[in-house]
Scaffold this motif. Structure first.
Motif, mmCIF file in Angstrom:
data_model
loop_
_atom_site.group_PDB
_atom_site.id
_atom_site.type_symbol
_atom_site.label_atom_id
_atom_site.label_comp_id
_atom_site.label_asym_id
_atom_site.label_seq_id
_atom_site.Cartn_x
_atom_site.Cartn_y
_atom_site.Cartn_z
ATOM 1 N N MET A 46 29.819 53.071 33.153
ATOM 2 C CA MET A 46 30.337 51.719 33.106
ATOM 3 C C MET A 46 29.697 50.994 31.929
ATOM 4 N N ASP A 47 30.464 50.170 31.286
ATOM 5 C CA ASP A 47 30.003 49.385 30.153
ATOM 6 C C ASP A 47 28.971 48.345 30.614
ATOM 7 N N GLY A 48 28.013 48.039 29.741
ATOM 8 C CA GLY A 48 26.964 47.080 30.083
ATOM 9 C C GLY A 48 27.500 45.715 30.467
ATOM 10 N N SER A 49 28.555 45.261 29.777
ATOM 11 C CA SER A 49 29.102 43.940 30.102
ATOM 12 C C SER A 49 29.704 43.932 31.505
ATOM 13 N N THR A 50 30.329 45.015 31.913
ATOM 14 C CA THR A 50 30.888 45.082 33.261
ATOM 15 C C THR A 50 29.767 45.136 34.290
ATOM 16 N N HIS A 51 28.682 45.862 33.980
ATOM 17 C CA HIS A 51 27.518 45.875 34.876
ATOM 18 C C HIS A 51 26.993 44.450 35.081
ATOM 19 N N ARG A 52 26.881 43.686 34.002
ATOM 20 C CA ARG A 52 26.350 42.320 34.113
ATOM 21 C C ARG A 52 27.285 41.419 34.916
ATOM 22 N N LEU A 53 28.588 41.540 34.696
ATOM 23 C CA LEU A 53 29.545 40.736 35.464
ATOM 24 C C LEU A 53 29.481 41.084 36.950
ATOM 25 N N GLY A 91 35.164 53.067 31.478
ATOM 26 C CA GLY A 91 35.919 52.627 30.312
ATOM 27 C C GLY A 91 37.419 52.747 30.491
ATOM 28 N N GLY A 92 37.841 53.190 31.673
ATOM 29 C CA GLY A 92 39.264 53.362 31.943
ATOM 30 C C GLY A 92 39.949 52.062 32.321
ATOM 31 N N ALA A 93 41.168 52.183 32.782
ATOM 32 C CA ALA A 93 41.998 51.018 33.084
ATOM 33 C C ALA A 93 41.414 50.149 34.194
ATOM 34 N N VAL A 94 40.857 50.762 35.229
ATOM 35 C CA VAL A 94 40.308 49.982 36.346
ATOM 36 C C VAL A 94 39.109 49.168 35.875
ATOM 37 N N GLU A 95 38.211 49.808 35.116
ATOM 38 C CA GLU A 95 37.051 49.058 34.625
ATOM 39 C C GLU A 95 37.473 47.954 33.659
ATOM 40 N N LYS A 96 38.431 48.237 32.798
ATOM 41 C CA LYS A 96 38.903 47.207 31.865
ATOM 42 C C LYS A 96 39.508 46.023 32.616
ATOM 43 N N LEU A 135 38.690 45.059 35.629
ATOM 44 C CA LEU A 135 37.548 44.334 36.190
ATOM 45 C C LEU A 135 36.875 43.465 35.140
ATOM 46 N N ARG A 136 36.647 44.042 33.969
ATOM 47 C CA ARG A 136 35.954 43.316 32.899
ATOM 48 C C ARG A 136 36.695 42.050 32.510
ATOM 49 N N TRP A 137 38.021 42.100 32.530
ATOM 50 C CA TRP A 137 38.798 40.922 32.144
ATOM 51 C C TRP A 137 39.038 39.965 33.310
ATOM 52 N N GLY A 138 39.089 40.483 34.532
ATOM 53 C CA GLY A 138 39.356 39.631 35.685
ATOM 54 C C GLY A 138 38.127 38.999 36.310
ATOM 55 N N PHE A 156 36.984 35.314 38.527
ATOM 56 C CA PHE A 156 36.494 35.416 39.904
ATOM 57 C C PHE A 156 35.102 34.813 40.030
ATOM 58 N N ILE A 157 34.223 35.077 39.067
ATOM 59 C CA ILE A 157 32.865 34.527 39.096
ATOM 60 C C ILE A 157 32.904 33.005 38.977
ATOM 61 N N THR A 158 33.810 32.496 38.155
ATOM 62 C CA THR A 158 33.968 31.038 38.038
ATOM 63 C C THR A 158 34.374 30.452 39.382
ATOM 64 N N TRP A 159 35.317 31.096 40.048
ATOM 65 C CA TRP A 159 35.732 30.638 41.381
ATOM 66 C C TRP A 159 34.548 30.687 42.351
ATOM 67 N N GLN A 160 33.768 31.782 42.322
ATOM 68 C CA GLN A 160 32.603 31.896 43.205
ATOM 69 C C GLN A 160 31.613 30.757 42.946
ATOM 70 N N ALA A 161 31.333 30.498 41.674
ATOM 71 C CA ALA A 161 30.360 29.458 41.324
ATOM 72 C C ALA A 161 30.862 28.079 41.765
ATOM 73 N N LEU A 162 32.140 27.826 41.552
ATOM 74 C CA LEU A 162 32.700 26.539 41.997
ATOM 75 C C LEU A 162 32.637 26.408 43.518
ATOM 76 N N ALA A 163 32.917 27.482 44.228
ATOM 77 C CA ALA A 163 32.834 27.451 45.688
ATOM 78 C C ALA A 163 31.396 27.220 46.139
#
Length: 161
Positions: free
Chosen positions: A1-8, A128-133, A135-138, A142-149
Motif C-alpha cells: 500500500m502507498d504511504g499516503s493511503t496508509h496515512r489516510l 496500487g490497484g483500483a481499490v487502493e486508488k 480509497l486514496r481519492w475517497g 470521508f475523513i472530513t465527514w468524520q472530523a465534522l461529526a
C-alpha cells in the motif's frame, strides 16, 4: 500500500476511535497526528526497509507481525496509567492500521506474518490497484465527514458515548 493511503487510513481509524471513546477535541487532533505519523515511513512497520532493515524476515517480516503491537498494548494496560496512555494508544493505532492495510493489500508476501516472520495471511489485493486508488481519492472526503461529526457532536450536541 502507498504511504499516503496508509496515512489516510490511520487518520480515519484514529478519528473513529476518538469519537467512540469520547476523547476531548485537542486529544483527538493530537491522536490523529500521532497515528498518521506512525502509520507510514521510518516510524512505521516499513522501517524494516530503512533503519531496521536488519530485523528478521526483511520487509514484511518481524516489524509487520501483529504480535509486536499486541505485546505493547498489554504492557500499556499493565504499566501505564490510563490518563496518560492516550499518546501510546495513538501510536499503536497508526502502527496497527498499517498492519491491517497490509493484510488487505499485501501482495508479496501476501498479507502479514501470523508468526514472527513467517506464515503469512492476507487478502492479497493489488497494492496500487483500483481499490487502493479509489480509497486514496475517497478517504479525504470521508475523513472530513468524520472530523465534522466529531466536532459537531462535541461542540453542538455535547454528545458523548
Amino acid at each position: 500500500m502507498d504511504g499516503s493511503t496508509h496515512r489516510l487510513f490511520a487518520a480515519s481509524v484514529s478519528i473513529a476511535t476518538s469519537t467512540a471513546t469520547g476523547a476531548p477535541l485537542w486529544q483527538a487532533a493530537a491522536s490523529a497526528v500521532i497515528a498518521t505519523a506512525s502509520s507510514a515511513g521510518w516510524t512505521s512497520p516499513d522501517a524494516d526497509q530503512t533503519w531496521l532493515d536488519w530485523t528478521p524476515g526483511g520487509h514484511r517480516g518481524l516489524m509487520h507481525w501483529w504480535g509486536l503491537p499486541a505485546a505493547v498494548a498489554v504492557a500499556v494496560l499493565v504499566f501505564v496509567p490510563p490518563d496518560s496512555a492516550w499518546a501510546i494508544w495513538a501510536l499503536l493505532l497508526g502502527w496497527s492500521s498499517h498492519l491491517l492495510a497490509d493484510f488487505i493489500f499485501g501482495e508479496q508476501p501476501p498479507g502479514i506474518p501470523m508468526a514472527p516472520w513467517w506464515s503469512y495471511a492476507g487478502l492479497g489485493l493489488n497494492s496500487g490497484g483500483a481499490v487502493e486508488k479509489a480509497l486514496r481519492w475517497g478517504m479525504p472526503a470521508f475523513i472530513t465527514w468524520q472530523a465534522l461529526a466529531l466536532v459537531a457532536g462535541d461542540l453542538l450536541l455535547g454528545w458523548r458515548p
